[in-house]
Design an enzyme around this catalytic site. Structure first.
Site, PDB file in Angstrom:
ATOM      1  N   ASP A 150       0.860  -1.197   0.000  1.00  0.00           N
ATOM      2  CA  ASP A 150       0.000   0.000   0.000  1.00  0.00           C
ATOM      3  C   ASP A 150       0.892   1.242   0.000  1.00  0.00           C
ATOM      4  O   ASP A 150       1.803   1.364   0.813  1.00  0.00           O
ATOM      5  CB  ASP A 150      -0.878  -0.029   1.254  1.00  0.00           C
ATOM      6  N   ASP A 171      -3.972   2.348  -5.042  1.00  0.00           N
ATOM      7  CA  ASP A 171      -2.628   2.349  -4.440  1.00  0.00           C
ATOM      8  C   ASP A 171      -2.306   1.089  -3.652  1.00  0.00           C
ATOM      9  O   ASP A 171      -1.355   1.083  -2.886  1.00  0.00           O
ATOM     10  CB  ASP A 171      -2.428   3.606  -3.579  1.00  0.00           C
ATOM     11  N   GLU A 172      -3.088   0.026  -3.826  1.00  0.00           N
ATOM     12  CA  GLU A 172      -2.752  -1.171  -3.053  1.00  0.00           C
ATOM     13  C   GLU A 172      -3.001  -2.444  -3.860  1.00  0.00           C
ATOM     14  O   GLU A 172      -3.846  -2.464  -4.767  1.00  0.00           O
ATOM     15  CB  GLU A 172      -3.528  -1.221  -1.735  1.00  0.00           C
TER      16      GLU A 172
HETATM   17  P1  TTP Z   1      -5.309   4.877   1.306  1.00  0.00           P
HETATM   18  O1  TTP Z   1      -4.260   3.880   0.963  1.00  0.00           O
HETATM   19  O2  TTP Z   1      -6.401   4.470   2.219  1.00  0.00           O
HETATM   20  O3  TTP Z   1      -4.652   6.166   1.966  1.00  0.00           O
HETATM   21  P2  TTP Z   1      -3.266   6.871   1.656  1.00  0.00           P
HETATM   22  O4  TTP Z   1      -2.451   6.115   0.672  1.00  0.00           O
HETATM   23  O5  TTP Z   1      -3.527   8.297   1.308  1.00  0.00           O
HETATM   24  O6  TTP Z   1      -2.569   6.868   3.073  1.00  0.00           O
HETATM   25  P3  TTP Z   1      -1.904   5.617   3.837  1.00  0.00           P
HETATM   26  O7  TTP Z   1      -0.450   5.958   3.949  1.00  0.00           O
HETATM   27  O8  TTP Z   1      -2.594   5.575   5.150  1.00  0.00           O
HETATM   28  O9  TTP Z   1      -2.149   4.401   3.002  1.00  0.00           O
HETATM   29  O10 TTP Z   1      -5.984   5.413  -0.009  1.00  0.00           O
HETATM   30  C1  TTP Z   1      -5.257   5.587  -1.220  1.00  0.00           C
HETATM   31  C2  TTP Z   1      -5.729   6.813  -1.944  1.00  0.00           C
HETATM   32  O11 TTP Z   1      -7.113   6.709  -2.233  1.00  0.00           O
HETATM   33  C3  TTP Z   1      -5.574   8.083  -1.159  1.00  0.00           C
HETATM   34  O12 TTP Z   1      -4.290   8.674  -1.325  1.00  0.00           O
HETATM   35  C4  TTP Z   1      -6.678   8.949  -1.682  1.00  0.00           C
HETATM   36  C5  TTP Z   1      -7.748   7.974  -2.109  1.00  0.00           C
HETATM   37  N1  TTP Z   1      -8.825   7.939  -1.098  1.00  0.00           N
HETATM   38  C6  TTP Z   1      -9.921   8.783  -1.291  1.00  0.00           C
HETATM   39  O13 TTP Z   1     -10.000   9.502  -2.275  1.00  0.00           O
HETATM   40  N2  TTP Z   1     -10.900   8.779  -0.338  1.00  0.00           N
HETATM   41  C7  TTP Z   1     -10.846   7.995   0.784  1.00  0.00           C
HETATM   42  O14 TTP Z   1     -11.767   8.036   1.637  1.00  0.00           O
HETATM   43  C8  TTP Z   1      -9.716   7.140   0.961  1.00  0.00           C
HETATM   44  C9  TTP Z   1      -9.607   6.264   2.171  1.00  0.00           C
HETATM   45  C10 TTP Z   1      -8.736   7.145  -0.007  1.00  0.00           C
HETATM   46 MG    MG Z   2      -2.189   4.059   0.817  1.00  0.00          MG
END
Ligand code: TTP
Ligand code: MG
Length: 401
Positions: free
Chosen positions: A11, A109-110
């Site tokens: 991720d 992103d995962e």
């Molecule tokens: P995530 O992997 O949940 O968050 P992140 O990568 O920003 O942070 P982390 O380091 O905790 O993993 O989500 C990936 C992307 O998806 C995030 O950058 C933006 C988008 N996203 C949204 O647009 N709305 C949301 O509610 C979430 C959870 C994510």
């Molecule tokens: Mg992320």
């Protein structure tokens, strides 16, 4: 006992915000909030994500943007660039492809990877994970966190534990102990309501659930209760579902000599559209997005895309959109070096549904006629090769549209 699997969950860290900080060096080290327009605190949208600097102020994903504005008045608020994020996502995917074909993307992103078969090529788990992280950092200037475990549930929890740039490896014999202290909400499939009901039974951690009488859970919550209990013991045999289907089908060609001859450019584009249409039908797919790429002399490259409601698999339909895109790239009068066309954003093709009653066409008969003709042309192509097809289809096109 079968050999334990080796599952990776990867991720990206603060993904959208990290891309913004990468591309705007003056944002680095600062609270960056990606999301809706805050409109001076009156905005009605939500936060997509924010940088770790902004998280210190209590800002998080899905929070109302107006609240983020109050919590972090000095934050840098940006609206986000989906195209840029999608491009990085593809770049990361192509890195992961170098380690195993067993990849299941979960979101932008995962992804999960099953590296049970390929691990030995890269040394141990830690070596492999560090190598993937390093390669992503080298090629994208962004960081990723990784969890490794014998199942998806535990790998996913593990990747989140030491963010950013985290690496957590849970060996098979450690799984139950790893899960026990975690709060119930970390368990996949346990929504807020279930967690509330379980809390009333005194179940707050995954360990509490694992120790509970499974017969009672089954009586009280049905099959779901039993499933959660199995998960609480780290028993999760869900496979990594690699989709080997292509995400897009495209073709491009470079002219022998740069050309500004519109006839030549358009007829080449038509040929490319026909080939893409053939490949779509062979795969039983239809594309909703048609992208045209044009490269001018000096390597200046433009891509223009259009998405339509109903997915397409016929060359004339694809061609129409491809030409529209090309016009928007202002190709007229310019010397073109390369053109390409791609169909993506797949919807069900005729192989997956009857297709004949597809609302994209005016009448079922027209649609059927078109489908039969296209099938006949596909057969002809197989018999006589591409040239015949191109010619035949070029002639039939006007009659059908
Ligand atoms: P995530 O992997 O949940 O968050 P992140 O990568 O920003 O942070 P982390 O380091 O905790 O993993 O989500 C990936 C992307 O998806 C995030 O950058 C933006 C988008 N996203 C949204 O647009 N709305 C949301 O509610 C979430 C959870 C994510
Ligand atoms: Mg992320």
């Amino acid at each position: 006992m079968s050999v334990p699997r080796v599952i990776i969950h990867l991720d990206m860290d603060a993904f959208f915000a990290a891309v913004e900080q990468r591309d705007h060096p003056d944002y680095r080290g600062k609270p960056v909030i990606v999301g809706a327009d805050p409109k001076g605190g009156k905005g009605r949208g939500v936060v997509s994500t924010c940088s770790y600097e902004a998280r210190k102020f209590g800002v998080h994903s899905a929070m109302p943007i107006s609240r983020a504005w109050k919590l972090c008045p000095k934050g840098i608020f940006v609206s986000g660039r989906m195209g840029a994020y999608a491009q990085v996502s593809r770049q990361v995917r192509s890195i992961l492809d170098q380690y195993t074909p067993m990849i299941e993307p979960v979101s932008i992103d995962e992804a999960f990877m099953d590296v049970t078969q390929s691990l030995h090529l890269f040394g141990g788990k830690r070596e492999l994970a560090e190598r993937i992280q390093r390669q992503i950092e080298d090629e994208t200037q962004l960081t990723a966190s990784i969890g490794i475990a014998p199942c998806k549930l535990v790998a996913k929890i593990a990747s989140d534990l030491k963010k950013p740039r985290g690496l957590v490896i849970v060996e098979p014999e450690e799984v139950e102990q790893f899960l026990r202290p975690l709060p119930m909400r970390k368990l996949w499939g346990a929504g807020p309501k279930t967690c509330e009901s379980l809390a009333q039974l005194g179940i707050h951690t995954i360990g509490d659930l694992a120790d509970y009488d499974v017969n009672y859970l089954r009586e009280r919550f049905g099959a779901h209760g039993e499933q959660l209990w199995e998960l609480a013991h780290g028993r999760d045999d869900r496979p990594v579902e690699a989709s080997d289907e292509a995400k897009s089908i495209g073709n491009e060609t470079t002219f022998e000599e740069d050309t500004s001859n519109a006839r030549q450019i358009l007829s080449t584009l038509m040929g490319l559209c026909e080939e893409v249409a053939n490949r779509l039908r062979e795969a039983g797919l239809r594309g909703r997005t048609i992208t045209t790429k044009v490269r001018y002399e000096g390597f200046e490259t433009h891509t223009r895309a259009r998405t339509v409601e109903t997915p397409l698999d016929a060359a004339p339909d694809i061609y129409r959109l491809a030409v529209e895109n090309l016009e928007r790239a202002d190709y007229r009068g310019r010397k073109v070096r390369l053109i390409g066309v791609t169909a993506s954003h797949f919807g069900p093709g005729p192989g997956r549904q009857t297709g004949i009653f597809d609302p994209s066409h005016k009448t079922p008969e027209a649609n059927l006629k078109k489908k039969l003709l296209n099938e006949a042309l596909d057969r002809a192509r197989k018999r006589h090769g591409d040239d015949v097809l191109r010619h035949a289809r070029g002639m039939k096109r006007s009659r059908l549209d």
